[in-house]
Design a protein around this motif. Structure first.
Motif, PDB file in Angstrom:
ATOM      1  N   LYS A 205      -7.941  10.172  -4.389  1.00 35.23           N
ATOM      2  CA  LYS A 205      -8.480   8.824  -4.286  1.00 35.23           C
ATOM      3  C   LYS A 205      -7.380   7.793  -4.485  1.00 35.23           C
ATOM      4  CE  LYS A 205     -12.072   5.814  -6.188  1.00 35.23           C
ATOM      5  NZ  LYS A 205     -13.124   5.671  -7.229  1.00 35.23           N
ATOM      6  N   VAL A 206      -7.427   6.739  -3.702  1.00 28.83           N
ATOM      7  CA  VAL A 206      -6.460   5.647  -3.818  1.00 28.83           C
ATOM      8  C   VAL A 206      -7.216   4.369  -4.172  1.00 28.83           C
ATOM      9  CG1 VAL A 206      -4.694   4.290  -2.650  1.00 28.83           C
ATOM     10  CG2 VAL A 206      -4.942   6.733  -2.132  1.00 28.83           C
ATOM     11  N   ASP A 207      -6.882   3.782  -5.305  1.00 26.73           N
ATOM     12  CA  ASP A 207      -7.481   2.508  -5.712  1.00 26.73           C
ATOM     13  C   ASP A 207      -6.524   1.368  -5.394  1.00 26.73           C
ATOM     14  OD1 ASP A 207      -9.869   3.539  -6.725  1.00 26.73           O
ATOM     15  OD2 ASP A 207      -8.911   4.054  -8.641  1.00 26.73           O
ATOM     16  N   ILE A 208      -7.074   0.276  -4.913  1.00 29.05           N
ATOM     17  CA  ILE A 208      -6.278  -0.917  -4.631  1.00 29.05           C
ATOM     18  C   ILE A 208      -6.793  -2.054  -5.501  1.00 29.05           C
ATOM     19  CG2 ILE A 208      -5.565  -2.577  -2.871  1.00 29.05           C
ATOM     20  CD1 ILE A 208      -6.029  -0.432  -0.783  1.00 29.05           C
ATOM     21  N   SER A 209      -5.913  -2.674  -6.247  1.00 31.48           N
ATOM     22  CA  SER A 209      -6.332  -3.769  -7.127  1.00 31.48           C
ATOM     23  C   SER A 209      -5.382  -4.941  -6.972  1.00 31.48           C
ATOM     24  CB  SER A 209      -6.365  -3.299  -8.579  1.00 31.48           C
ATOM     25  OG  SER A 209      -5.099  -2.829  -8.988  1.00 31.48           O
TER      26      SER A 209
END
Length: 568
Positions: free
Chosen positions: A564-568
């Motif tokens: 999973k890749v989270d972008i913030s």
């Protein structure tokens, strides 16, 4: 080799033999053709480096002949011919001149070596300031810059960093692609497998096996794994109770008799014994002296032979002027120093008088020796009667004899069957296959589900069994290990043939070529039974398969798994 310095002086003044001769190589013959990429494997002290030195011409063979055709470049040590006070540049120039390179070519070759080694300004510093890894870079750069016809490389690249090891491998691959010959000694099985198309297995100064690289590597690794298994784990009860060794079922029949020299107590050997001049006489036949060389026991022209490969015979020596074999404890081998003699023609099925004599010098006089014969009428090792003994300086000549009764025909047939049965392991790995798309395959795509199926035949029924697999990539990367018991698939008292399927769904392995090793043990229970106390079967490189890249040219590494890749 002299036991003490004064022995050398005494031998010079008074004569006689006061030294021991150690044979680093003995009766080794091989041919390497143009384009051959030969890897040499074996334990420390097997004679690998000595063989390379003889081929390279830095050591003269005691006997025999070495013929080479073409320019040889050898990398047998970290330092080819350093002047430690001089700079790296001057040492490059000096070594190129030693190899006969024309002066006009040297500047270009210095530039090539400089670029390859990436030592930069360090090349203008004295060599004595170099680290071991820097010395390895410079040595390898010089050895491979001269475009030799034959490249000889000993195990010297392990001291370099991973990046340079990769560069060195690529350079050797390019060298081999141009059809040159290469001989490589390495303890890295992955390096041998990836670089070579042929392998030679050396053991105790002799050539044990020569053939296709994967076949030789699998046999060699299985052999030292057996030694490891014996030294780390106890023997299985049924194996300890068996009166025969597995090799008996292969090399003993009604035309031959098998004997062994072993400890008088029946316990494993604890001392080293130098055994010389073994003689045997069967019935009314002539006394036969058993040669100490590694010979083919199935050759009918050979009346008697030592079982060097499967029992506890070690390296050849010359001690006090006598040629001898060392008899000592060797894990993973059948007990004692075994030998096989062919019965006189027409005497099969008759009573036989057996006489054996040998001369021995023991490191520890407390361990007495005896001779036993495999009695095919009972299927047991039976001791011969000790006869006269005679001292000759540090040597003792021992004699043994026995009347071996004529076996009953039915009893002999029954014993042969028992020997064959006892020779079988508790479990035997019949096959290891990779399956996908409802078929046996040799390649799958990245992220495509597949199974590894291990089929096992149980000749006896152990109380509890665990089957495991290990995956390694061709480059030596350890990729995966699991046993069936880890997921609740221990099996109790198995009988007959069983199939164990390891399901890779999802398949997260990255692209590459993989080898599969398989083993059968006595149940997974951590930490009480790990390492395993009993190992029933093992198969090295039992299968090989390829995982094809999902996207051509994209290398995901050992694992091709989406996270999973989270972008913030």
């Amino acid at each position: 080799m002299y036991a003490q310095p004064s022995d050398q002086l005494k031998e010079l003044i008074f004569g006689g033999v006061r030294h021991e001769t150690f044979w680093a190589l003995r009766d080794v013959s091989l041919t390497v053709n143009e384009g051959d990429k030969v890897g040499i494997v074996g334990p420390n002290g097997a004679g690998k480096s000595t063989l390379l030195k003889v081929v390279a011409g830095t050591m003269r063979a005691t006997g025999g002949r070495v013929a080479t055709h073409g320019r040889i470049s050898s990398l047998l040590s970290m330092v080819p011919a350093w002047n430690e006070e001089e700079t790296g540049i001057e040492n490059i120039r000096f070594n190129l001149m030693l190899q006969g390179i024309e002066p006009r070519r040297i500047p270009d070759m210095i530039e090539d070596i400089t670029e390859f080694t990436e030592l930069g300004p360090f090349l203008f510093n004295p060599v004595k300031t170099y680290s071991t890894g820097m010395g390895a870079r410079l040595s390898f750069g010089i050895a491979t810059a001269t475009e030799p016809d034959i490249l000889i490389v000993d195990e010297v690249l392990g001291t370099g960093d991973g990046y340079f090891a990769w560069k060195a491998m690529k350079r050797m691959e390019e060298f081999c692609a141009r059809g040159r010959a290469m001989i490589l000694v390495s303890h890295s099985m992955s390096a041998i497998q990836s670089m070579c198309n042929r392998a030679i297995w050396m053991q105790t100064g002799e050539k044990r096996m020569d053939g296709e690289v994967n076949e030789v590597i699998a046999a060699y690794e299985l052999d030292f794994r057996r030694s490891e298994d014996e030294s780390l784990r106890t023997r299985h009860a049924s194996t300890r109770a068996s009166v025969t060794d597995a090799v008996v079922g292969e090399l003993t029949d009604e035309t031959r008799v098998r004997l062994r020299i072993t400890s008088q107590t029946g316990a494993p050997l604890f001392s080293s014994h130098y055994v010389s001049e073994i003689g045997i006489r069967l019935g009314e036949g002539e006394r036969v002296t058993i040669p100490f060389d590694l010979l083919d026991g199935s050759d009918e022209a050979v009346p008697a032979v030592l079982d060097v490969l499967n029992s506890e015979w070690a390296r050849l020596h010359e001690r006090d002027g006598r040629v001898c074999r060392v008899l000592t404890r060797l894990p993973g081998r059948n007990g004692g120093g075994q030998f096989v003699a062919r019965l006189p023609a027409g005497s099969e099925g008759q009573s036989q008088a057996i006489e054996v004599d040998f001369t021995v010098q023991s490191e520890d006089q407390r361990e007495a020796l005896k001779v036993e014969v495999l009695d095919m009428s009972t299927g047991s090792w039976t001791p011969l009667v000790a006869g006269s003994s005679r001292k000759d300086g540090r040597w003792t000549q021992l004699r043994f004899h026995r009347e071996l009764a004529k076996p009953d025909a039915e009893a002999a047939e029954r014993v042969m069957k028992e020997v064959a049965l006892a020779s079988l392991p508790d479990a035997e790995i019949l096959s290891v296959n990779v399956r996908a798309r409802n078929a046996q395959v040799t390649s799958v795509k990245e992220r495509e589900p597949f199974d590894i199926e291990v089929r096992v035949m149980f000749h006896r029924s152990p109380e509890l069994v665990d089957v495991g697999i290990k995956l390694t990539r061709m480059d030596g990367t350890y990729a995966f290990w699991q046993s069936s018991g880890q997921v609740g698939a221990n099996i109790e008292r198995p009988e007959g043939e069983k199939a164990f399927s390891f399901r890779f769904d999802p398949n997260v392995l990255g692209a590459g070529e993989y080898f599969v090793n398989a083993h059968v043990t006595n149940g997974w229970k951590f930490p009480e039974n790990y390492p395993y106390s009993e190992l029933y079967a093992r198969k090295i490189n039992a299968a090989m398969f390829r995982i094809v890249p999902e996207f051509n040219g994209v290398d995901h590494g050992v694992l091709n798994q989406r996270v999973k890749v989270d972008i913030s």
